[in-house]
Design an enzyme around this catalytic site. Structure first.
Site, PDB file in Angstrom:
ATOM      1  NE  ARG A 119      -3.626  -2.199   2.734  1.00 30.13           N
ATOM      2  CZ  ARG A 119      -3.363  -3.351   3.360  1.00 30.13           C
ATOM      3  NH1 ARG A 119      -2.172  -3.536   3.939  1.00 30.13           N
ATOM      4  NH2 ARG A 119      -4.272  -4.302   3.417  1.00 30.13           N
ATOM      5  CE  LYS A 144      -7.726  -1.136   5.393  1.00 27.98           C
ATOM      6  NZ  LYS A 144      -8.462  -1.264   4.106  1.00 27.98           N
ATOM      7  CG  HIS A 209      -4.804   0.592  -3.725  1.00 30.17           C
ATOM      8  ND1 HIS A 209      -4.019   0.470  -2.588  1.00 30.17           N
ATOM      9  CD2 HIS A 209      -5.745  -0.382  -3.628  1.00 30.17           C
ATOM     10  CE1 HIS A 209      -4.472  -0.532  -1.843  1.00 30.17           C
ATOM     11  NE2 HIS A 209      -5.511  -1.061  -2.448  1.00 30.17           N
ATOM     12  NE  ARG A 212      -3.050  -3.945  -1.046  1.00 33.36           N
ATOM     13  CZ  ARG A 212      -2.581  -4.771  -0.111  1.00 33.36           C
ATOM     14  NH1 ARG A 212      -1.277  -4.968   0.006  1.00 33.36           N
ATOM     15  NH2 ARG A 212      -3.398  -5.404   0.717  1.00 33.36           N
ATOM     16  CG  HIS A 235      -6.519  -9.095   1.633  1.00 30.71           C
ATOM     17  ND1 HIS A 235      -6.766  -9.453   0.326  1.00 30.71           N
ATOM     18  CD2 HIS A 235      -6.299  -7.746   1.610  1.00 30.71           C
ATOM     19  CE1 HIS A 235      -6.703  -8.385  -0.456  1.00 30.71           C
ATOM     20  NE2 HIS A 235      -6.412  -7.345   0.302  1.00 30.71           N
ATOM     21  CE1 TYR A 244      -6.725  -7.503  -6.584  1.00 29.44           C
ATOM     22  CE2 TYR A 244      -6.693  -8.760  -4.547  1.00 29.44           C
ATOM     23  CZ  TYR A 244      -6.549  -7.563  -5.227  1.00 29.44           C
ATOM     24  OH  TYR A 244      -6.251  -6.428  -4.520  1.00 29.44           O
TER      25      TYR A 244
END
Length: 246
Positions: A119, A144, A209, A212, A235, A244
Site C-alpha cells: 500500500r 493496515k 493502488h 497492488r 488480508h 481477484y
C-alpha cells in the site's frame, strides 16, 4: 486511545466537522440529529456507499465515546456495500509506467509498490532495515490494522534498491521526504504515479493502488495459490482476496 491509524482519525474528524458545518448551513443551529445528514450524503451529494458507511461509523463513535450517549439506531441504515472489480494494469503497462520515470527514487518506489504488493502508506514508511536481502523479504511494520507482515523482494527490486542506496544513502527512512527527518508523503507518491501514467501513455482508469491490484492479479494468473496471495497482501479475510479471481 483505541489505536486507530492516523488516517482513520483524520477521516473521522473530517466527518464530524462536516456534520456540524452542514447543520449550521442547513438550519443555523446545532443538534444531535444524524438521520437528515446521512440522507443528505446519499441523495444530494451522491457520496459512495463506503464513504457514507465511514461517516456513520465516525458519528457513532462520537456519540458513544465523546458524548457518552447511546447510539440512536432507529432510521440509520447502512448502505449496502458495493463490490467493484479492481483496476488492473498489464505487466507491459507496469513496465512502461516504471520505465517512464527518470528519477531513480521515484522509479524505485513504484517498483516496490508493484513487486511487493505494498500500500502507498506502507511503502513511504519503509526503513532500510526492513529490506531483508538474505531472505529476499520485505518487512512491513504496522500495516493496515496495525499488523506486521512480510512480502516478497524480487530480484529486479533488489538490484534497483542497491543502485538507489548507493546514490541516496538513506538513514532513518528508506524514502526520505523534502522535510528533514520525515519520509516522503503519500500525496507525493500519488502525484508521481499520475505523472508516470501520463508519460507512459496509459489511458485506462488507474490509481497508485492499482499497482497492488496488479501484483495480486498477475500472481494469480501464473497459478499462485490464493491463500499465499492473501498472506502477501495482509488480508484478514480470504473474501477480500477472492475479488481477484474475477
Amino acid at each position: 486511545m483505541r489505536g486507530f491509524s492516523r488516517g482513520t482519525q483524520k477521516a473521522y474528524r473530517g466527518h464530524i466537522e462536516r456534520w456540524f458545518l452542514w447543520q449550521r448551513v442547513a438550519g443555523g443551529s446545532i443538534d444531535l440529529e444524524v438521520h437528515p445528514f446521512i440522507l443528505h450524503l446519499i441523495d444530494e451529494r451522491k457520496c459512495s456507499h463506503s464513504y457514507v458507511n465511514q461517516a456513520i461509523s465516525a458519528l457513532k463513535l462520537f456519540y458513544e465515546a465523546v458524548l457518552n450517549q447511546r447510539w440512536i439506531t432507529e432510521g440509520i441504515k447502512r448502505p449496502r456495500k458495493i463490490t467493484r472489480l479492481p483496476n488492473v494494469l498489464s505487466d507491459q503497462e507496469v513496465a512502461s509506467l516504471i520505465n517512464s520515470l527518470s528519477n531513480l527514487k521515484h522509479r524505485t518506489i513504484m517498483t516496490m509498490l508493484y513487486s511487493a504488493g505494498l500500500r502507498v502508506g506502507e511503502v513511504v514508511r519503509l526503513k532500510p532495515q526492513d529490506i531483508d536481502s538474505s531472505r529476499m523479504l520485505v518487512l512491513v511494520k504496522s500495516g493496515k490494522g496495525g499488523k506486521d507482515r512480510v512480502s516478497i523482494l524480487s530480484d529486479v527490486a533488489l538490484v534497483m534498491l542497491r543502485d538507489y542506496y548507493r546514490s541516496y544513502r538513506p538513514k532513518k527512512w528508506l524514502f526520505p521526504g523534502a522535510k528533514s527527518g520525515s519520509h516522503i508523503t503519500e500525496r507525493t507518491v500519488q502525484k508521481v504515479f499520475v505523472q508516470a501514467k501520463e508519460k507512459a501513455g496509459i489511458h485506462k482508469q488507474a490509481s497508485v493502488h492499482s499497482l497492488r491490484h496488479s501484483f495480486a492479479t498477475h500472481l494469480l494468473e501464473v497459478g499462485t495459490d490464493l491463500r499465499y496471495i492473501q498472506e502477501l497482501l495482509g488480508h484478514k479475510s480470504s473474501k477480500a482476496t477472492e475479488v481477484y479471481t474475477h
